[in-house]
Design a protein around this motif. Structure first.
Motif, PDB file in Angstrom:
ATOM      1  N   GLY A  66      -3.671  21.206 -42.942  1.00 34.94           N
ATOM      2  CA  GLY A  66      -2.548  20.494 -43.550  1.00 34.94           C
ATOM      3  C   GLY A  66      -1.547  20.023 -42.513  1.00 34.94           C
ATOM      4  N   VAL A  67      -1.222  20.884 -41.567  1.00 35.07           N
ATOM      5  CA  VAL A  67      -0.278  20.514 -40.506  1.00 35.07           C
ATOM      6  C   VAL A  67      -0.857  19.386 -39.650  1.00 35.07           C
ATOM      7  N   ILE A  68      -2.134  19.475 -39.317  1.00 32.23           N
ATOM      8  CA  ILE A  68      -2.762  18.423 -38.510  1.00 32.23           C
ATOM      9  C   ILE A  68      -2.721  17.094 -39.252  1.00 32.23           C
ATOM     10  N   TRP A  69      -3.091  17.090 -40.532  1.00 37.47           N
ATOM     11  CA  TRP A  69      -3.056  15.859 -41.317  1.00 37.47           C
ATOM     12  C   TRP A  69      -1.643  15.283 -41.405  1.00 37.47           C
ATOM     13  N   VAL A  70      -0.662  16.129 -41.671  1.00 35.98           N
ATOM     14  CA  VAL A  70       0.726  15.647 -41.813  1.00 35.98           C
ATOM     15  C   VAL A  70       1.208  15.021 -40.508  1.00 35.98           C
ATOM     16  N   PHE A  71       0.994  15.709 -39.384  1.00 34.19           N
ATOM     17  CA  PHE A  71       1.460  15.166 -38.102  1.00 34.19           C
ATOM     18  C   PHE A  71       0.733  13.874 -37.738  1.00 34.19           C
ATOM     19  N   CYS A  72      -0.557  13.808 -37.969  1.00 37.57           N
ATOM     20  CA  CYS A  72      -1.310  12.588 -37.641  1.00 37.57           C
ATOM     21  C   CYS A  72      -0.864  11.410 -38.494  1.00 37.57           C
ATOM     22  N   LEU A  73      -0.700  11.635 -39.791  1.00 39.54           N
ATOM     23  CA  LEU A  73      -0.278  10.531 -40.655  1.00 39.54           C
ATOM     24  C   LEU A  73       1.161  10.103 -40.378  1.00 39.54           C
ATOM     25  N   THR A  74       2.032  11.060 -40.086  1.00 37.48           N
ATOM     26  CA  THR A  74       3.413  10.721 -39.749  1.00 37.48           C
ATOM     27  C   THR A  74       3.462   9.907 -38.465  1.00 37.48           C
ATOM     28  N   GLY A  75       2.721  10.325 -37.474  1.00 39.41           N
ATOM     29  CA  GLY A  75       2.690   9.587 -36.213  1.00 39.41           C
ATOM     30  C   GLY A  75       2.119   8.193 -36.378  1.00 39.41           C
ATOM     31  N   THR A  76       1.072   8.077 -37.172  1.00 36.55           N
ATOM     32  CA  THR A  76       0.479   6.762 -37.419  1.00 36.55           C
ATOM     33  C   THR A  76       1.470   5.843 -38.127  1.00 36.55           C
ATOM     34  N   ALA A  77       2.157   6.371 -39.121  1.00 36.54           N
ATOM     35  CA  ALA A  77       3.142   5.564 -39.840  1.00 36.54           C
ATOM     36  C   ALA A  77       4.276   5.135 -38.912  1.00 36.54           C
ATOM     37  N   LEU A  78       4.722   6.043 -38.049  1.00 36.20           N
ATOM     38  CA  LEU A  78       5.788   5.679 -37.099  1.00 36.20           C
ATOM     39  C   LEU A  78       5.337   4.575 -36.156  1.00 36.20           C
ATOM     40  N   ILE A  79       4.120   4.666 -35.664  1.00 32.32           N
ATOM     41  CA  ILE A  79       3.607   3.624 -34.768  1.00 32.32           C
ATOM     42  C   ILE A  79       3.551   2.283 -35.500  1.00 32.32           C
ATOM     43  N   VAL A  80       3.083   2.299 -36.742  1.00 30.42           N
ATOM     44  CA  VAL A  80       3.026   1.051 -37.522  1.00 30.42           C
ATOM     45  C   VAL A  80       4.423   0.495 -37.738  1.00 30.42           C
ATOM     46  N   PHE A  81       5.380   1.348 -38.072  1.00 30.93           N
ATOM     47  CA  PHE A  81       6.746   0.879 -38.287  1.00 30.93           C
ATOM     48  C   PHE A  81       7.352   0.315 -37.003  1.00 30.93           C
ATOM     49  N   PHE A  82       7.121   0.980 -35.875  1.00 34.64           N
ATOM     50  CA  PHE A  82       7.676   0.495 -34.610  1.00 34.64           C
ATOM     51  C   PHE A  82       7.039  -0.832 -34.193  1.00 34.64           C
ATOM     52  N   VAL A  83       5.745  -0.962 -34.410  1.00 35.59           N
ATOM     53  CA  VAL A  83       5.079  -2.225 -34.078  1.00 35.59           C
ATOM     54  C   VAL A  83       5.622  -3.352 -34.957  1.00 35.59           C
ATOM     55  N   ALA A  84       5.931  -3.020 -36.206  1.00 35.03           N
ATOM     56  CA  ALA A  84       6.475  -4.022 -37.122  1.00 35.03           C
ATOM     57  C   ALA A  84       7.944  -4.334 -36.835  1.00 35.03           C
ATOM     58  N   GLY A  85       8.565  -3.576 -35.914  1.00 39.69           N
ATOM     59  CA  GLY A  85       9.949  -3.855 -35.538  1.00 39.69           C
ATOM     60  C   GLY A  85      10.984  -3.137 -36.393  1.00 39.69           C
ATOM     61  N   TRP A  86      10.575  -2.099 -37.102  1.00 36.90           N
ATOM     62  CA  TRP A  86      11.497  -1.358 -37.957  1.00 36.90           C
ATOM     63  C   TRP A  86      11.965  -0.113 -37.221  1.00 36.90           C
ATOM     64  N   TYR A  87      13.136  -0.227 -36.561  1.00 38.26           N
ATOM     65  CA  TYR A  87      13.713   0.872 -35.799  1.00 38.26           C
ATOM     66  C   TYR A  87      14.969   1.367 -36.523  1.00 38.26           C
ATOM     67  N   SER A  88      14.838   2.422 -37.293  1.00 39.09           N
ATOM     68  CA  SER A  88      15.993   2.982 -37.980  1.00 39.09           C
ATOM     69  C   SER A  88      15.669   4.411 -38.397  1.00 39.09           C
ATOM     70  N   PRO A  89      16.687   5.160 -38.781  1.00 34.61           N
ATOM     71  CA  PRO A  89      16.416   6.507 -39.289  1.00 34.61           C
ATOM     72  C   PRO A  89      15.561   6.487 -40.563  1.00 34.61           C
ATOM     73  N   TRP A  90      15.648   5.399 -41.321  1.00 27.04           N
ATOM     74  CA  TRP A  90      14.831   5.301 -42.521  1.00 27.04           C
ATOM     75  C   TRP A  90      13.349   5.202 -42.186  1.00 27.04           C
ATOM     76  N   ALA A  91      13.025   4.651 -41.037  1.00 26.45           N
ATOM     77  CA  ALA A  91      11.619   4.595 -40.620  1.00 26.45           C
ATOM     78  C   ALA A  91      11.084   6.006 -40.408  1.00 26.45           C
ATOM     79  N   PHE A  92      11.890   6.867 -39.767  1.00 30.25           N
ATOM     80  CA  PHE A  92      11.471   8.256 -39.553  1.00 30.25           C
ATOM     81  C   PHE A  92      11.356   9.005 -40.877  1.00 30.25           C
ATOM     82  N   ALA A  93      12.310   8.795 -41.765  1.00 31.86           N
ATOM     83  CA  ALA A  93      12.287   9.475 -43.067  1.00 31.86           C
ATOM     84  C   ALA A  93      11.087   9.020 -43.903  1.00 31.86           C
TER      85      ALA A  93
END
Length: 78
Positions: A10-37
């Motif tokens: 569960g921890v591995i899945w959560v960290f991998c999916l969170t990291g993937t989502a962050l990378i997608v958000f950063f590539v899309a240019g969404w830099y904000s605390p809401w991106a992390f949340a």
């Protein structure tokens, strides 16, 4: 180890999916605390059930796991 696999996977899945989502958000240019949340929420909502599913799949396909109990492998097969 009743909850060990669920916790680890569960921890591995959560960290991998969170990291993937962050990378997608950063590539899309969404830099904000809401991106992390949002990335954290996506990781939890998708990662916890995926980790539980993965732990059940590992146990289901393990030849040494029968009826919820660990069964020792026959001599010479371990």
């Amino acid at each position: 180890m009743k909850y060990g696999w669920k916790a680890i996977l569960g921890v591995i899945w959560v960290f991998c999916l969170t990291g993937t989502a962050l990378i997608v958000f950063f590539v899309a240019g969404w830099y904000s605390p809401w991106a992390f949340a949002t990335a954290g929420a996506l990781g939890l909502v998708i990662g916890v059930p995926a980790g539980m599913w993965n732990a059940r799949k590992v146990r289901r396909e393990d030849p040494n796991w029968k009826d919820g109990q660990y069964v020792k492998a026959p001599e010479g097969l371990s």
